[in-house]
Design an enzyme around this catalytic site. Structure first.
Site, PDB file in Angstrom:
ATOM      1  N   ASP A 237       8.963  -5.895  -2.161  1.00  0.00           N
ATOM      2  CA  ASP A 237       9.137  -5.493  -3.553  1.00  0.00           C
ATOM      3  C   ASP A 237      10.307  -4.496  -3.596  1.00  0.00           C
ATOM      4  OD1 ASP A 237       8.883  -5.163  -6.263  1.00  0.00           O
ATOM      5  OD2 ASP A 237       6.721  -4.850  -6.229  1.00  0.00           O
TER       6      ASP A 237
HETATM    7  C1  NOJ Z   1       8.915  -4.455  -9.038  1.00  0.00           C
HETATM    8  C2  NOJ Z   1       7.666  -5.222  -9.353  1.00  0.00           C
HETATM    9  O1  NOJ Z   1       6.567  -4.633  -8.704  1.00  0.00           O
HETATM   10  C3  NOJ Z   1       7.737  -6.688  -8.992  1.00  0.00           C
HETATM   11  O2  NOJ Z   1       6.615  -7.329  -9.529  1.00  0.00           O
HETATM   12  C4  NOJ Z   1       9.006  -7.303  -9.473  1.00  0.00           C
HETATM   13  O3  NOJ Z   1       9.043  -8.665  -9.150  1.00  0.00           O
HETATM   14  C5  NOJ Z   1      10.176  -6.563  -8.854  1.00  0.00           C
HETATM   15  N1  NOJ Z   1      10.138  -5.176  -9.256  1.00  0.00           N
HETATM   16  C6  NOJ Z   1      11.508  -7.173  -9.244  1.00  0.00           C
HETATM   17  O4  NOJ Z   1      11.768  -6.943 -10.558  1.00  0.00           O
END
Ligand code: NOJ
Length: 765
Positions: free
Chosen positions: A290
């Site tokens: 993430d």
């Molecule tokens: C953080 C989020 O937790 C995740 O779900 C998302 O896909 C990513 N950022 C990318 O935007």
């Protein structure tokens, strides 16, 4: 001399293991292995490390606080494997050109985005979609989103989000399918099938990314990014099934979660990413972190950037989202022998394989056809699909005196801060959706009502009068504005409007960004000023229909008392207004059922249907001393999992079994007659639960094991048949083996998890 000989041995051993790995590696696809193997043999170590980076150039859609500088230079230098936050055919084509014309090896880029509930055409939030219990429809929602996203240049979506969530304080419950592993697994697999189709290389399909691996939904206290700590049994039985279902459906990638597991951050957790995901489950795709999750391991307390980057790679992480920890430190770690080239090569191989499977080596521009984009993006058929998905996500919670459906005559007072609003209809995580294309409820009501109805509108209240809360809800633009009229004036205007009407429809709820990422709440009430509005409206004595929008279950006991009828609609996306009106006027008979329990109060959380019995279960009747219960509130939720009404009524007959003793190799046929005893045709979600009475590991009081959504005409009776096999009776034992044990079981069937009919049977081995 001693040092030199050690080095020679190390080189020979290392060299051999590299060759051995190259010789023995097999994905099962000979052509792909040959192609990727050839490419890898031409790559420098820097180029291999380059593929492990997912960057976001900023300027587009941002979903975190860090952006990467010099992205163009990095692409040309072969330092980038993929981009996200770049939207639209033109921009994506230009970025792809940089990679395939200006980098040495011309390796195409992945283009990812958060397509969570539709792409530019926005559908209901995933929690809402799950309330349809309509798995083919949920699959279709992913298919339609894939069609639109690929037409606009994307080849990768960060979806499905399948984190089981029992804590509505956590704002991200909005993005998942609720509290149940069986339903969650069905939704997860359906979405993967919808996005990827049977051929990821087709023009209209793309690669899915199951997230957040793992246990992100169990953050302590419902506070986002917080620690999780749970037993392995709990993981296997209740939290893992939806992730595993995505793997079994062939998901192309997986995203790590921000939390730690067993004291090790998920992104650096080898047990999780390699032993479980790859070795036990057979995952064949690649693992992406993430947003800056590697860097965040520093704050977790796992080491400096070089140490945590090496740990993440060794654990089984293949791609670094935004953090550039891999880019900045892996070469150094390799030189210092903290990692091996084989580990880098393997991660790179997995990313190249994904590009191969998407067909990008054959045609890197395949998703950048401007004509297709013009035709497909925001097309009328997608808007129609959005409306259909939305009507099917609504859950009717109360309907006294059959106030709903509304008559298409007389005067309706439409009141509330969300009644004529475009800013909140899309819900959270709609990064590509244009809020201005949303249909407000007022417009939808006018569209659907026809000329016979007089609709009068008044705002009645702000979403919240709390300016500090409003400011937090406004991080991505105005969601919770404070009106220039005073709260008292808004209220008195609304009461005056209500007094002129035959029926009141009050549209209330959260602002869309009061749920979602980093939007945890310790108080999950409707903001108090909105409850005050409902109190005032109820006092008029007119029938009061409450339409509630939220991204999570709220504590709504008072609001339910005040309402004559209550429709929960979550956030429904672009077609919200039309879809809500369709349901209110009876063009569609609501059929949604809750996929998360609604608590009486925050102190009950976590409250979920598949709980254990304990050694001192609460008996029927009032609170008893020395039992597992509260002095001040019931153990049961206010509204149970699986609950939802219809404009018609369904009556369940007794559950019949074709045998009372079942051998492990036999099927058990469970039949229940369901009658539509009301006046409207309607769909019912018939739910089957199992309880294993005695087992080596204590079992929950019930677990969902099957459901069917069926249409029944008024007066009609349908025999609903379920065939259970021993698979449905299995659980994880103390050795984490998936087993069944002979003995007595109860099967329960009903229209929700509370009101069920029972029958007992015995399993023999
Ligand atoms: C953080 C989020 O937790 C995740 O779900 C998302 O896909 C990513 N950022 C990318 O935007």
């Amino acid at each position: 001399m001693k040092r030199l000989s050690w080095l020679i041995v190390a080189v020979i051993v290392f060299g051999c293991s590299q060759t051995k790995q190259a010789q023995t590696y097999s994905s099962g696809d000979v052509e792909m292995d040959r192609f990727v193997g050839d490419l890898l043999s031409k790559m420098t170590i820097e180029e291999k490390i380059g593929q492990l980076n997912l960057l976001t150039p900023g300027g587009g859609i941002l979903t975190g606080s860090v952006v990467n500088p010099d992205v163009e230079q990095k692409i040309k230098a072969g330092n980038v494997g993929g981009l996200f936050g770049v939207i639209g055919v033109d921009k994506i084509r230009k970025a792809q050109e940089l990679a395939v014309t200006q980098s040495r090896l011309k390796i195409p880029l992945l283009f990812g985005s958060d397509v969570i509930h539709g792409y530019k055409t926005t559908f209901p939030i995933p929690l809402g979609l799950s309330c349809s219990w309509d798995i083919p429809m949920i699959e279709r929602s992913a298919r339609v989103a894939a069609n639109e996203a690929t037409a606009d240049g994307l080849n990768w979506v960060f979806s499905p989000m399948v984190d089981i969530a029992r804590d509505p304080r956590w704002g991200r419950v909005a993005e998942g399918a609720g509290e149940d592993p069986y339903l969650g697994a069905a939704v997860s697999a359906a979405m993967v099938r919808g996005y990827q189709g049977t051929n990821m290389a087709a023009d209209t399909t793309l690669m899915a990314c199951v997230k957040h691996f793992a246990l992100y939904g169990a953050a302590e206290g419902g506070r986002d990014y917080n620690t999780t700590d749970m037993s392995r049994l709990q993981m296997y039985e209740y939290y893992f099934p939806p992730y595993k279902a995505a793997v079994d459906a062939g998901v192309g990638s997986a995203m790590t979660s921000f939390n730690e597991i067993d004291g090790i951050p998920a992104t650096g957790n080898r047990w999780l990413l390699t032993e479980l995901l790859r070795n036990q489950w057979g995952f064949k795709g690649f693992v992406v972190t993430d947003y800056t999750a590697i860097n965040e391991m520093i704050d977790h307390g796992s080491g400096d950037l070089q140490q945590v980057s090496a740990q993440a790679l060794r654990a089984g992480t293949d791609m670094d989202m935004v953090g550039e920890g891999f880019l900045k430190t892996l070469k150094k770690s390799l030189d210092e022998k903290a990692i091996t080239e084989a580990e880098i090569t393997l991660a790179c191989r997995r990313i190249l394989e994904a590009k191969y499977k998407l067909g990008l080596f054959q045609d890197p521009y395949k998703y950048t056809n401007a004509q297709r984009a013009t035709r497909e993006v925001l097309s009328a058929d997608k808007r129609a699909a959005a409306r259909e998905f939305a009507v099917r996500s609504s859950v009717l919670l109360k309907n006294t005196n059959q106030t709903l459906p509304l008559k298409k005559t007389g005067t309706i007072a439409l009141i509330g801060p969300l009644a004529n609003d475009k800013n909140n209809m899309l819900g959270t995580w709609a990064v590509s959706g244009d809020k201005d294309l949303s249909i407000p409820v007022l417009t939808g009501m006018k569209n659907v009502a026809g000329a016979g109805v007089n609709i009068i509108y008044s705002k009645g209240a702000n979403i919240t009068d709390d300016t500090a809360l409003a400011k937090k809800a406004n991080v991505f633009g105005e969601r919770a504005s404070i009106d220039s009229l005073s709260p008292a004036r808004l209220l008195s205007d609304a009461v005056a409007t209500a007094n002129r009407a035959d029926v009141i429809v009050a549209v209330v709820g959260e602002a869309s960004e009061m749920s979602g990422e980093a939007a945890s709440r310790s108080d999950i009430n409707l903001p108090g000023n909105q409850t005050a509005l409902l109190e005032a409206l109820a006092k008029t004595g007119k029938p009061l229909v409450v339409v509630m929008m939220s991204g999570r279950p709220l504590t709504i006991t008072r609001e339910m008392q005040l309402a004559t009828s209550f429709l929960h609609v979550w956030f429904q996306g672009h077609e919200a207004g039309n879809a809500i009106a369709d349901v209110l006027f009876g063009n569609y008979n609501p059929s949604g059922k809750l996929t998360m329990s609604f608590p009486y109060n925050v102190g009950q959380i976590p409250v979920y249907y598949n709980h254990k019995n304990t050694g001192r279960p609460q008996g029927p009747g009032p609170t008893q001393k020395f039992r597992s219960n509260y002095l001040d509130v019931s153990n049961d939720p206010f509204l149970p999992f699986g609950f939802g009404l219809s404009y018609t009524t369904f009556t369940y007959g007794d559950v019949r079994l074709d045998k009372t003793t079942m051998q492990a190799n036999e099927q058990l046929r469970v039949t229940v007659p369901v009658t539509n005893s009301g006046r409207f045709a309607g769909e019912e979600v018939v739910q089957l639960y199992i309880h294993d009475k005695v087992a080596s590991v204590t079992q929950p009081v019930k677990k969902l094991k099957a459901f069917q959504k069926i249409m029944i005409r008024p007066g009609e009776s349908r025999e609903v048949v379920f065939n259970l096999s021993v698979e449905d009776l299995k659980f994880y034992n103390s050795e984490f083996k998936w087993v069944s044990e002979p003995g007595e079981f109860t099967v329960m069937v009903g229209g929700n998890s509370r009101d069920v009919k029972r029958a007992d049977f015995t399993l023999r081995n």
